[in-house]
Structures are given as C-alpha cells and as structure tokens.
Write a protein that holds these residues in place. Structure first.
Motif, short mmCIF file in Angstrom:
data_model
loop_
_atom_site.label_atom_id
_atom_site.label_comp_id
_atom_site.label_asym_id
_atom_site.label_seq_id
_atom_site.Cartn_x
_atom_site.Cartn_y
_atom_site.Cartn_z
N TYR A 36 0.83 -1.20 0.00
CA TYR A 36 0.00 0.00 0.00
C TYR A 36 0.87 1.25 0.00
CZ TYR A 36 -3.75 3.23 1.30
OH TYR A 36 -4.65 4.27 1.32
N HIS A 37 0.57 2.18 -0.89
CA HIS A 37 1.25 3.47 -0.97
C HIS A 37 0.19 4.56 -0.88
CE1 HIS A 37 4.80 1.28 -2.68
NE2 HIS A 37 3.83 0.50 -3.16
N GLU A 38 0.58 5.70 -0.30
CA GLU A 38 -0.39 6.78 -0.15
C GLU A 38 0.21 8.09 -0.64
OE1 GLU A 38 -3.50 7.64 3.25
OE2 GLU A 38 -1.59 8.58 3.77
N ILE A 39 -0.52 8.77 -1.50
CA ILE A 39 -0.13 10.10 -1.97
C ILE A 39 -0.92 11.12 -1.18
CG2 ILE A 39 0.13 11.60 -3.98
CD1 ILE A 39 -0.30 9.13 -5.74
N LYS A 40 -0.23 12.15 -0.69
CA LYS A 40 -0.89 13.24 0.03
C LYS A 40 -0.90 14.47 -0.88
CE LYS A 40 0.63 11.62 4.58
NZ LYS A 40 1.50 10.54 4.10
N PHE A 41 -2.09 15.02 -1.10
CA PHE A 41 -2.26 16.22 -1.90
C PHE A 41 -2.62 17.38 -0.97
CE2 PHE A 41 -3.26 12.72 -4.71
CZ PHE A 41 -2.63 13.05 -5.91
N LEU A 42 -1.81 18.42 -1.00
CA LEU A 42 -2.12 19.63 -0.26
C LEU A 42 -2.95 20.53 -1.18
CD1 LEU A 42 -1.77 21.38 2.26
CD2 LEU A 42 0.33 22.29 1.23
N VAL A 43 -4.22 20.70 -0.82
CA VAL A 43 -5.15 21.48 -1.63
C VAL A 43 -5.27 22.88 -1.02
CG1 VAL A 43 -7.47 21.60 -2.60
CG2 VAL A 43 -6.40 19.37 -2.19
N SER A 44 -4.89 23.89 -1.78
CA SER A 44 -4.99 25.28 -1.33
C SER A 44 -6.09 25.99 -2.11
CB SER A 44 -3.66 26.02 -1.54
OG SER A 44 -2.62 25.39 -0.83
N ASP A 45 -6.96 26.68 -1.38
CA ASP A 45 -8.01 27.49 -2.00
C ASP A 45 -7.69 28.96 -1.73
OD1 ASP A 45 -10.25 28.76 -2.93
OD2 ASP A 45 -11.63 27.86 -1.48
N SER A 46 -7.19 29.64 -2.75
CA SER A 46 -6.77 31.04 -2.59
C SER A 46 -7.80 32.00 -3.17
CB SER A 46 -5.40 31.26 -3.25
OG SER A 46 -5.43 30.88 -4.60
N SER A 47 -9.07 31.68 -2.99
CA SER A 47 -10.12 32.62 -3.40
C SER A 47 -10.09 33.87 -2.53
CB SER A 47 -11.49 31.96 -3.35
OG SER A 47 -11.71 31.37 -2.08
N CYS A 48 -9.48 33.75 -1.34
CA CYS A 48 -9.11 34.90 -0.54
C CYS A 48 -10.28 35.76 -0.10
CB CYS A 48 -8.08 35.77 -1.28
SG CYS A 48 -6.50 34.93 -1.54
#
Length: 683
Positions: free
Chosen positions: A388-400
């Motif tokens: 098992y491998h896991e990818i971590k995605f950092l999701v940024s919402d810069s609608s500010c």
C-alpha cells in the motif's frame, strides 16, 4: 508541481545547487554552551530535521518562521549535539541556507506585516539554516537541538516574548546509519477564522517508508547548555484551561488529533496567535528509531462571509468514481488515470509528496489556480512495490475572502499494488497424513480440487489456511476472489503427492549388554543396539530417563554405572514415512555390587548389592564351579555363625533379611580354596 524533500528557498538557486560537501563541518570540541542571537526576532514556528549524506554524516536543517513585526531573522543558529552513550556534547554553527522569503496566507491582494507594518494581516519570514555533522560513534540515543530567542507574542503561553523557541530531534544510529528523518509537506503556519471549524493535517511523511506516530506536545523552551534537558513552556491561565489532549490552543476543548495519520480538527475561539507542538516518531519493524519535533503557530482572525469552498475529486481516464480513497494496481502493468478537482468559486492549487511516497511515478497538473484543476497520474509498479502506498495532496483554495486567508486541506489517495496469490510449494505426504495449506497475496480466498484428486479432503475451502488430508495425490487451487483487478495473478496451485503404503517404515530396536547386567563397580560394559526396518537410523542412548551426551552410535560403552541404573535407546528413523518416527528399545537394569576382598586363593567372587537389606546374590567364579561343592558361612562381628550352607551352584541368592543391621563376614570354602569378604546390612 511535486513537493520535494527539504524544498529550499526558490529565490536563491545558487544556494540550492550548493553541494553538501561545501557545507563544511565545524567539528570543534566546545564547552557545550549554546548561544543564539540576542535580538527579539519574534520566533513563531519551525521544525528541525535531518537527511543522510553518507556513512555517519548527516545534513541537519532548521526551518524557522519569524514574525515580520519583530527583528530580522538571525544570520546563524547554534546546533547542539548530544548522546547518552558518552554524555558528550558539542555545538555547531548553522548558517543561513539561502535568503529569507516572505510567507503569508497566499493572497496577493492583501498586504501582510512583511509588506506594510500597519497591515492587520500577520506575515512571516521563512529562513533555512543548515550544517553537516559527522557523528563520531554509534549510539541508541542521539539528540540534535536548536533554540532561538525570542518568541513573538502568543496568547496561550506565559511571558512568551521573554522565552525562546526550542526544537529537537532524536534518532538511533545503531539500527541504520542511512536513515533520514520524517519531513513535513504542510506549512507550520496556520491561518484560520474565529469560530470557524477547521480541519488540517500535520503533513508528516518519511522518505525511508518507516511507520509514523504523531503526538501533541506542550511547547518547549531550551537551556543555554546543550547537555540540559528542555522544559515545558508554561501555559497561560484560561477558561477552559489549556491542555495537550483537547485544548492546546483555545478551542473550547474541541481539538482532536488522529495520531495515526496526523489529521486534526478544531474550532478556534480566541483571536490572535497560539502555538502547539507535535512529535513525530518513526518506527521500523515495530521498533522506535527516531523522532522529530515541530512547533506550529495558529493565527486566528475575524472572518466576514463564507471563506470556505468545498470541492470534489472526479476520476477518469480508466478510473471511475468521486472522491476515491484507493486505486488498485498490478505489478508490471502500467497504471494511468486522471482526476479533476472542482469546486464552485474556489481558486485551487495542488501540491503532492509523490517524490517521497512513490518515487518513479509522475503527476502533471493543468489549470492550477482555477476552480477545476486537472491531474494525470502515471506509474508502472514493480514486484518490489507490492503493498500500500499513499499520496498526500495539499489542496490550497486562494479565493481569498476577507481578511485574506488561504484555506488548505489534505486529500489522501492510496495506491494498492496487489501481490501474486501464492500458496505453499509442492510437497509429498505419507499415507494417512495431513498438511496445513496457506495462502497470501489477496484478501479473500477459495480453494478447489482438480479432477482426479481426493474430493472432500479440505477442512474448509473458504479460509486462507485449511487442512488437507488427501488419500491420493491431489492438486489444490487457491483463488483470491478479492483480487479481481489482476486476474493473471490471483491463482496458485499446490500438488500434494501421497506416497504408497509400502513407503511406511515400521522400525523397531532392541539392545543387548555384554558381558552381563550383573557387574562390579568400575567394570566396563558394552551396550549394542540392533534395529530393523529403518534405512536412516539415528540413535540416542538414555540413562535413567536422561539423554547421554555424545552417545549417538549403535554401540555405547561405559564403566560409570551404579546399582539399579536403567539403560535404553531411542531410535529416530528419518526415512520418508517412519511409523513411528521415534521408537524406544527394551530397558536393561544394571546390578552393580562391591568387589569381594580376596583373603584366600579363590578369585572373582561377587556379592551384590553391597550394602544391602539382607537380600543379596553371591556369584562364584568358574574355577570354583569345577571344584564341586562349596561351603558358605556368614558370621557377625562377634564371630558368631549366623548362616551356613553347602552348595554346588556358582550363583546363590540369599534371603537373610531377618538379620539385624551391621557388618558381616562372608567365607566361601571349596576344597583347598578360600575366599572371604565383608558386607553391610542396612535396615
């Protein structure tokens, strides 16, 4: 773009390309006193990590965030090094690695205090410090530590600007020299809204694939002496009180941390700055091999309107589904898929840790900075990638939304590489035997029997490890029904060859003793084992139930026996099908008497046992037997005759248990021969 291990400031490419060898180790035997810049730099957050360079050499990296409302970051920081094996300390100078960069919530239309001191939006400077250290010995407990004076004004600690911020990392280099510490892919600075629920992730990943465990700590402050342990920074008085369980910052006890994956959630109820610390411990094969510490700063601001935009992840290009948490793959087969992250009104950007979590895979993005980001994944796993491998995605919402906060979340996607379904190797079995089967490489199994095999010979065809009891040669097939994605890998077979009845060896063993089982103390006797029906015999001689060391041949000789010793032999037959494998011989009980004292010409008279209870045996030699009759007399110590008998036999068992205990004299007369001996009767 992929988030890389220890991403360093991008505005100094020359420094990023500096080779590790150019970071010269200042390995000087110092007094152990750590010094830091004296100006109030407003230290806010950071972490101390290390990465392996070669052999016992490591690059140690401090990532420091300082409040722009205070003095500039220091030009250098002292690294303290300490081990518990020798209690030795030394200090190194960690110089700036690249230029400091401005860090804020990420909304360019909103100024931070780094741009304008009058701004209401706090800003920070991110600075890297690094040095290279070669450890002089292996020890189970090494510690790197660093402290920076002084903190910025945070609400959850007592007198924060008067204290320092402290970081440390532990590791055991007796387990592995080439270990790198866990690193962090999420910022140490968190911007959130007052009374707004917030979910985030510590973002810890390990470049070596070790297991991680996360725990909350009370922020620490360090001593000026490298050998001294840090102390907990005192919490300020608050209602409800601050705790490291569910209220490390003021959340009205809503803070919760998942120690397995680093996910945390809370609702801040106090405006301003607050700090919390975490320790990330790494485990290899179940053993703790190190830990790193990180301190985070949470900036809580008043929010107007709805600052959070939700999103969904839609999969395509061979994968179907929404917000998937796992994708399956097969070794040797290309895995390629795409997904779209969409959210109405959001301005999204994705970062990932694929260079650490799945080296060799690729992720490409288009439409970054829009409300619909497109990503394409490509990877061909090998046989060594099973698991098992896991990818971590950092999701940024810069609608500010005002006052200008970028909202971040972590999306996790697992890649499960199936292994080949396997059972035991082909084997043989003796008639009427049984073998336990086993299966691996799947998660649900069914067993079947090929035609010609022994039907009904499985204890349970729907478990991973049934017991097989075939009466004839049988081939069993195991199928992993849970691995439908890799049909060419989800089956395996095992053939159990059942040997014919003629293969069974019914072994037996019998032992003999020479010259006799009746001997004198110190006499040498020889035992011999005779076995039948075993082609590969192994012997172990036994004395009174204990194995005799080294006595593993067909013949055993000894002169160390005592009266009533019991001798036998265990035959272990290592033929293909022995029945039984271990066979016990007959038991020979030895009768060992004392030597007769010869006062006449008659030799080799044996009396045993001696001492005795009045029942004993007399054995006369062959010469006496030829002489005809003999007269046996027994007298007590006073010379009184207590027994007399004339016999023509050379062996006599006498039953004189009515005699009282004491010393007696035995006399045997035969024509001109005379033998005399003494013996004791015990009651």
């Amino acid at each position: 773009m992929a988030f890389k291990l220890h991403d360093l400031p991008s505005n100094d490419s020359k420094m990023k390309k500096t080779t590790l060898s150019s970071l010269i180790l200042l390995f000087v035997a110092l007094t152990g006193i750590c010094t830091s810049a004296s100006a109030n730099v407003g230290a806010a957050a950071g972490d101390l990590t290390y990465e392996h360079v070669s052999d016992s050499t490591y690059r140690v990296i401090l990532r420091l965030f300082t409040d722009c409302s205070y003095s500039a970051p220091p030009n250098s920081v002292t690294l303290c090094t300490y081990n518990t094996c020798t209690n030795a300390t030394f200090a190194l100078t960690m110089n700036k690695y690249g230029n400091s960069t401005k860090v804020g919530p990420g909304c360019p239309q909103y100024k931070t205090t780094c741009d304008s001191p009058a701004s209401a939006l706090p800003g920070y400077m991110e600075t890297y410090y690094a040095t290279v250290v070669t450890l002089p010995l292996r020890c189970a407990s090494w510690k790197f530590s660093a402290r920076v004076d002084y903190r910025n004004n945070i609400t959850n600690l007592m007198n924060p600007t008067a204290g320092n911020i402290y970081f440390e990392t532990f590791f055991d280099n007796t387990v592995s020299l080439n270990n790198s510490s866990p690193v962090f892919i999420t910022p140490a600075l968190v911007y959130t809204g007052l009374n707004q629920s917030y979910t985030y992730n510590i973002g810890a990943v390990d470049p070596d694939g070790d297991s991680l465990r996360i725990q909350l700590l009370q922020p620490l402050t360090g001593s000026a002496n490298c050998a001294n342990a840090p102390v907990k920074a005192a919490y300020a008085v608050a209602t409800p009180p601050y705790t490291i369980t569910n209220n490390p910052i003021q959340t009205n006890n809503t803070f919760a941390l998942n120690s397995s994956n680093g996910q945390y959630a809370f609702t801040p109820t106090t405006q301003g700055f607050s700090n919390m610390a975490v320790r990330v411990s790494e485990y290899r094969n179940g053993s703790l091999i190190g830990s790193v510490m990180r301190e985070l700063q949470v900036t809580t601001l008043p929010i107007s309107g709805n600052p959070v935009h939700g999103y969904n992840v839609y999969f395509g290009c061979g994968q179907t589904g929404t917000n998937l948490t796992k994708v399956d793959a097969c070794p040797g087969q290309n895995l390629s898929f795409c997904f779209d992250l969409k959210g109405s009104g959001g301005v999204f950007k994705l970062l990932d840790d694929i260079s650490i979590s799945i080296p060799g895979a690729t992720l490409t993005y288009t439409n970054q900075g829009t409300d619909s980001v497109h990503a394409v994944f490509n990877w061909t796993p090998g046989i060594n990638d099973v698991g098992y491998h896991e990818i971590k995605f950092l999701v940024s919402d810069s609608s500010c939304a005002p006052p200008g906060i970028v909202w971040r979340s972590l999306y996790r996607l697992g890649i499960n590489v199936w292994g080949k379904t396997k059972t035991i190797n082909d084997t043989i079995m003796c008639p009427n035997g049984s073998i336990q089967l086993s299966a691996s490489g799947g998660n649900t199994y069914t067993w079947s029997i090929l035609p010609g095999g022994s039907t009904g010979s499985l204890s349970n065809p729907n478990i991973p490890n049934p017991v097989a009891t075939p009466s004839v040669t049988t081939t069993y097939v195991v199928t992993s029904t849970g691995n439908s994605i890799c049909p060419n890998l989800n089956k395996d077979t095992v053939t159990i060859t059942v040997l014919p009845p003629s293969s069974v060896s019914y072994a037996s063993v019998k032992i003999f003793v020479a010259p006799d089982s009746n001997i004198n103390a110190g006499d040498t006797v020889t035992f011999n084992a005779a076995q039948t029906n075993c082609s590969n015999p192994f012997y172990q001689w036994m004395l009174n139930g204990n194995a005799i060391s080294g006595a593993t041949q067909t013949i055993y000789k000894t002169s160390m026996l005592t009266d009533q010793d019991r001798i036998w032999c265990v035959l272990t037959c290592k033929d293909t099908c022995p029945s039984p494998q271990d066979t016990f011989s007959n038991v020979i009980t030895m009768h060992v008497g004392g030597n007769v004292q010869d006062f006449g010409t008659m030799k080799n008279i044996h009396l045993y046992p001696n001492p005795n209870n009045g029942i004993f045996t007399i054995v006369l030699n062959d010469d006496r037997k030829k002489a005809g009759q003999s007269k046996i007399e027994i007298r007590n110590v006073y010379g009184q005759l207590v027994f007399s008998k004339i016999t023509a036999e050379n062996r006599e068992q006498l039953k004189l248990d009515s005699l009282p205990a004491g010393l007696y004299i035995l006399t045997v007369r035969a024509e001109n021969d005379l033998g005399t001996a003494s013996f004791m009767i015990h009651k």
